[in-house]
Design an enzyme around this catalytic site. Sequence first.
Site, PDB file in Angstrom:
ATOM      1  CB  ALA A   1      13.322  -4.649 -16.818  1.00 54.54           C
ATOM      2  CB  SER A   2       9.046  -2.517 -14.083  1.00 57.80           C
ATOM      3  OG  SER A   2       8.162  -2.582 -15.179  1.00 57.80           O
TER       4      SER A   2
END
Length: 211
Positions: free
Chosen positions: A10-11
């Site tokens: 995930a970012s």
Amino acid sequence: MSFIRAYLRASTKDQDANRAQSDLYRFADERGLRIAATYTENESGASLKRPELFRLLADCQPGDVLLVEQVDRLSRLNAEDWERLKTEIKSRRVKVVALDLPTSWAMATAAADDIQTRMLDAINGMMLDMLAAFARKDYEDRRRRQAQGIAKAKADGVYRGRPEDTDRNAAILKMLQSGQSWNTIIAATGCSRSTLSRLSKRLTAADEVNG
């Protein structure tokens, strides 16, 4: 014997990188396969600075499978960095399987020396390139729209920037007051040097007022 290694990304820390884990395990279970290890991190897909991804690749043996939910979990890289990552993957003879790339699914069970595997690998490589390019374009489009939105908000006088993390900043101020080094504070909190510089100036200004 090849191993399946799941990669979850995930970012930001505000997003749940493990969100897709159940989908990956379901995919493996439906094919009578077992995921040997899971590698999770919160890093940008537009950067090659992803320690867990490269730890996964370092753990791989020829024929192992890198399993991801979507190609954009693996790459939102520019063309040059994508080529670097592909070179690393190919040099280790790792097979990439993505749930959003059906042409790759057979790679999870194909025999290492099977002629069909070589054909699938060629098709898969072409599709990976295409989806990686789409993922990069989506990333650049969103960044451009974000910049345009910020520029308009500034022009309209309504831009306020990112909300301050008051709890974290209060902790950083206490660490500065106690005399801890910048490197120690950065390592402990993950803040940037620019944020630390801003808070240090705030603390100095407050001391001058109170002094």
